[in-house]
Scaffold this active site. Sequence first.
Site: not given
Length: 317
Positions: A147, A169
């Site tokens: 990401s 995350y």
Amino acid sequence: DPEGLQLCLACRNMRRAEAARSALLTSNPTAQIALLQMDTSSISSVISAAQEVRLRYHRLDYLYLNAGIMPNPQFDVKAFFKGLFSSSVITMFATGEGILTQKDGVTADGLQEVFATNLFGHFLLIRELEPVLCHEGRTSQLVWTSSSNAHRSAFNLEDLQHRGGAQPYSSSKYASDLLSLALNTHYNKQGLYSSVICPGFVMTNLTYGILPSFPAFLWTLLMPVFWLIRTFTNTFTLTPYNGAEALFWLFKQKPESLDPYAKYHSLTSGLGHNYTQPRKMDIDLETSESLYEKLLQLESEVRKKLQEKQKEPDAHS
């Protein structure tokens, strides 16, 4: 030649797996698509799924490591307005740095949920699949979906599982970037190569989960900004099809020719043209080695626990 291609979808939710399989078969009626139940947040699930893979296949050419959760995303309005008037405004919009926090949980195995799902379950899977991934005289490829929200600032070697922070995350994605590098260090000589992709900003269930925490008036204000970002950075891929560009591009490359320090970005131009571009990751060899050692250590602890659990007489019988 897609004829000889065998695809195995390892999924947590079998109902959704069946739906994905049907959709794929609609567009590719002759495709060979198998299903496998696996939840990367569960140690026992990963181990039994890997066992099943070793029974079904004698080799794997590609392993796409794509499972990821972002539970209860919160939008930090204060950090957002601070960033809005700083020099890092484009970075903040394009990567969510500092403005996205999550509330983490703990799994039945006693691990942090985001760490277990996004990172450790995948690591354990690779370790379990060594016999089908590492073969004399041919190459296999690991492909991680990372990401642009993977930030060094969210990661701490002394708190791998991110128990003490609010950005599990980001931490887990930065850790997978580091791990990919370490896997190349340890496995390239056995023919196994690892790469990292970034799908860009794709509208999926995960992204829609962020939206409610984002005040509505801001969306209206930000739409022109989003278009500017798309024009300047091309990271707003928006559809899963566009986001998968780098995954497909890597499938066609010779793994030896890839850069272990690069993250391969799926990009969509303002005119809707898809392409892949490598961008250097903010990672170093030393930290990647330390992470790898710590994961091996955790793996042996987890296996020991599992063996002890299996030795216990079953209280429920």
